[in-house]
Design an enzyme around this catalytic site. Structure first.
Site, PDB file in Angstrom:
ATOM      1  N   GLY A  47       0.558  -1.117   0.421  1.00  0.00           N
ATOM      2  CA  GLY A  47      -0.517  -0.265   0.295  1.00  0.00           C
ATOM      3  C   GLY A  47       0.889   1.216   0.229  1.00  0.00           C
ATOM      4  O   GLY A  47       2.257   1.596  -0.838  1.00  0.00           O
ATOM      5  N   GLU A  48       0.480   2.398   0.487  1.00  0.00           N
ATOM      6  CA  GLU A  48       1.268   3.382   0.686  1.00  0.00           C
ATOM      7  C   GLU A  48       2.303   3.461   2.419  1.00  0.00           C
ATOM      8  O   GLU A  48       0.978   4.004   3.423  1.00  0.00           O
ATOM      9  CB  GLU A  48       0.396   4.522   0.055  1.00  0.00           C
ATOM     10  CG  GLU A  48       1.153   5.350   0.240  1.00  0.00           C
ATOM     11  CD  GLU A  48       2.458   6.404   0.631  1.00  0.00           C
ATOM     12  OE1 GLU A  48       3.689   7.181   0.231  1.00  0.00           O
ATOM     13  OE2 GLU A  48       2.043   6.605   1.862  1.00  0.00           O
ATOM     14  N   SER A  49       2.964   2.870   2.738  1.00  0.00           N
ATOM     15  CA  SER A  49       3.901   2.785   4.017  1.00  0.00           C
ATOM     16  C   SER A  49       3.399   4.676   4.698  1.00  0.00           C
ATOM     17  O   SER A  49       3.217   3.608   5.838  1.00  0.00           O
ATOM     18  CB  SER A  49       4.912   2.611   4.225  1.00  0.00           C
ATOM     19  OG  SER A  49       6.222   3.600   2.767  1.00  0.00           O
ATOM     20  N   CYS A  79       6.355  -4.957   0.624  1.00  0.00           N
ATOM     21  CA  CYS A  79       6.326  -3.834  -0.002  1.00  0.00           C
ATOM     22  C   CYS A  79       6.091  -2.504   1.182  1.00  0.00           C
ATOM     23  O   CYS A  79       7.333  -2.353   1.927  1.00  0.00           O
ATOM     24  CB  CYS A  79       5.652  -4.125  -1.049  1.00  0.00           C
ATOM     25  SG  CYS A  79       5.383  -2.247  -2.048  1.00  0.00           S
ATOM     26  N   ARG A 106      13.108   4.044  -0.557  1.00  0.00           N
ATOM     27  CA  ARG A 106      11.658   3.722  -1.569  1.00  0.00           C
ATOM     28  C   ARG A 106      11.243   3.753  -2.867  1.00  0.00           C
ATOM     29  O   ARG A 106      12.154   4.695  -3.340  1.00  0.00           O
ATOM     30  CB  ARG A 106      10.318   4.698  -0.694  1.00  0.00           C
ATOM     31  CG  ARG A 106      10.149   4.531   1.240  1.00  0.00           C
ATOM     32  CD  ARG A 106       9.642   5.306   1.530  1.00  0.00           C
ATOM     33  NE  ARG A 106       8.179   5.462   1.095  1.00  0.00           N
ATOM     34  CZ  ARG A 106       7.032   6.312   1.620  1.00  0.00           C
ATOM     35  NH1 ARG A 106       7.114   7.479   2.498  1.00  0.00           N
ATOM     36  NH2 ARG A 106       6.089   6.466   0.877  1.00  0.00           N
ATOM     37  N   ILE A 130       5.347  -3.583  -7.453  1.00  0.00           N
ATOM     38  CA  ILE A 130       4.848  -2.658  -7.965  1.00  0.00           C
ATOM     39  C   ILE A 130       4.789  -0.945  -6.749  1.00  0.00           C
ATOM     40  O   ILE A 130       5.065  -1.298  -5.508  1.00  0.00           O
ATOM     41  CB  ILE A 130       3.193  -2.706  -7.410  1.00  0.00           C
ATOM     42  CG1 ILE A 130       2.962  -3.936  -8.121  1.00  0.00           C
ATOM     43  CG2 ILE A 130       2.034  -1.712  -7.384  1.00  0.00           C
ATOM     44  CD1 ILE A 130       1.043  -4.169  -7.795  1.00  0.00           C
ATOM     45  N   ARG A 131       5.770  -0.121  -7.587  1.00  0.00           N
ATOM     46  CA  ARG A 131       6.626   1.171  -6.677  1.00  0.00           C
ATOM     47  C   ARG A 131       7.166   0.377  -5.745  1.00  0.00           C
ATOM     48  O   ARG A 131       7.186   0.981  -4.652  1.00  0.00           O
ATOM     49  CB  ARG A 131       5.313   2.252  -6.376  1.00  0.00           C
ATOM     50  CG  ARG A 131       5.381   2.854  -7.884  1.00  0.00           C
ATOM     51  CD  ARG A 131       3.726   3.624  -7.608  1.00  0.00           C
ATOM     52  NE  ARG A 131       4.655   5.228  -6.848  1.00  0.00           N
ATOM     53  CZ  ARG A 131       5.400   5.861  -7.035  1.00  0.00           C
ATOM     54  NH1 ARG A 131       5.399   5.876  -8.041  1.00  0.00           N
ATOM     55  NH2 ARG A 131       5.662   6.699  -6.207  1.00  0.00           N
ATOM     56  N   HIS A 166       5.824  -8.678  -3.884  1.00  0.00           N
ATOM     57  CA  HIS A 166       3.714  -9.187  -3.526  1.00  0.00           C
ATOM     58  C   HIS A 166       3.506 -10.534  -3.931  1.00  0.00           C
ATOM     59  O   HIS A 166       2.699 -11.034  -4.922  1.00  0.00           O
ATOM     60  CB  HIS A 166       2.942  -8.718  -4.550  1.00  0.00           C
ATOM     61  CG  HIS A 166       2.977  -6.687  -4.035  1.00  0.00           C
ATOM     62  ND1 HIS A 166       2.204  -6.594  -2.871  1.00  0.00           N
ATOM     63  CD2 HIS A 166       3.489  -6.004  -4.638  1.00  0.00           C
ATOM     64  CE1 HIS A 166       2.044  -5.591  -2.892  1.00  0.00           C
ATOM     65  NE2 HIS A 166       2.973  -4.669  -3.649  1.00  0.00           N
ATOM     66  N   GLU A 168       1.471 -12.536  -2.419  1.00  0.00           N
ATOM     67  CA  GLU A 168       0.469 -12.737  -2.383  1.00  0.00           C
ATOM     68  C   GLU A 168      -0.801 -11.926  -4.008  1.00  0.00           C
ATOM     69  O   GLU A 168      -2.318 -12.913  -4.119  1.00  0.00           O
ATOM     70  CB  GLU A 168      -0.361 -11.469  -1.881  1.00  0.00           C
ATOM     71  CG  GLU A 168      -0.606 -10.051  -1.837  1.00  0.00           C
ATOM     72  CD  GLU A 168       0.786  -9.253  -1.828  1.00  0.00           C
ATOM     73  OE1 GLU A 168       1.743  -9.424  -1.881  1.00  0.00           O
ATOM     74  OE2 GLU A 168       0.439  -8.048  -1.807  1.00  0.00           O
TER      75      GLU A 168
HETATM   76  N1  GLN Z   1       5.624   2.549  -3.057  1.00  0.00           N
HETATM   77  C1  GLN Z   1       4.953   2.687  -2.314  1.00  0.00           C
HETATM   78  C2  GLN Z   1       5.620   3.463  -0.386  1.00  0.00           C
HETATM   79  O1  GLN Z   1       6.803   3.935  -0.069  1.00  0.00           O
HETATM   80  C3  GLN Z   1       5.018   0.682  -0.951  1.00  0.00           C
HETATM   81  C4  GLN Z   1       4.049   0.378  -2.742  1.00  0.00           C
HETATM   82  C5  GLN Z   1       3.847  -1.330  -2.550  1.00  0.00           C
HETATM   83  O2  GLN Z   1       3.191  -1.615  -1.524  1.00  0.00           O
HETATM   84  N2  GLN Z   1       3.395  -1.637  -3.422  1.00  0.00           N
HETATM   85  O3  GLN Z   1       4.716   3.065   0.497  1.00  0.00           O
END
Ligand code: GLN
Length: 191
Positions: A47-49, A79, A106, A130-131, A166, A168
């Site tokens: 997600g977005e940490s 992630c 990140r 993913i990012r 990921h 999952e």
């Molecule tokens: N880019 C997100 C972050 O810095 C992590 C991306 C992800 O969990 N798929 O938190």
């Protein structure tokens, strides 16, 4: 049946619930401290940490999550979860729990390849990024489990596993099995 919590404040927790179901493990969503009671393990999803950190603080989950990790129960952090679990976070710097002796940067794979799929150097593990963060430093307390092009992408320290990718989102359940199931023998048997 074992019960494993999935931190469900933000991000991709639903695919982890499905992965746990594949293992015959009951998944329980964690949104507040009381949800941690009686769990055998925990997933910190992607997600977005930064957003996740703020929601953790707001839900008064920081201390309880830390106590959960220190209790030695298994944790799988993927992630954004890896970013939360790391000892040090850069680009930008932010707070973290420090359960894994790694430094992560990140969003570090560059714009053109922000999200991509690959296969691990050994063992044929499908990797979805993913990012994703890059694991820049692995300290002496952590071990590298999986590499891609020589770089560490899955690490462990005791019962805590951190993945830049990921697992999952693939059909390969070996990382979840190692975290919450029969352990390393499953990985060796399947690879
Ligand atoms: N880019 C997100 C972050 O810095 C992590 C991306 C992800 O969990 N798929 O938190």
């Amino acid at each position: 049946m074992r019960r494993v919590g999935v931190l469900a404040l933000q991000g991709g927790y639903a695919p982890h619930e499905a992965a746990l179901a594949d293992l015959g493990v009951e998944a329980a969503q964690v949104r507040r401290p009381a949800d941690l009671v009686g769990l055998d393990g925990l997933v910190l999803p992607g997600g977005e940490s930064g957003a996740q950190l703020r929601l953790i603080e707001r839900a008064d989950l920081r201390g309880p999550l830390d106590a959960f990790a220190r209790s030695g129960r298994p944790i799988l952090a993927t992630c954004a979860g890896l970013i939360l679990a790391a000892r040090r976070v850069t680009h930008p710097a932010q707070g973290s729990f420090g359960w894994l002796d790694v430094e992560v940067e990140r969003n570090a794979w560059g714009r053109q390849v922000e999200s991509f799929e690959a296969e691990s150097d050994e063992g044929g593990l499908p990797l979805v990024f993913i990012r994703a963060p890059r694991i820049r430093v692995v300290g002496p307390a952590a071990q590298v489990m999986v590499r891609w092009r020589g770089e560490p992408v899955v690490v462990r320290q005791g019962a805590v596993i951190g993945a830049a990718c990921h697992p999952e989102l693939t059909a390969d359940r070996r990382i979840h099995v190692i975290a919450f199931g029969q352990g390393e023998s499953a990985w060796r048997a399947a690879s």
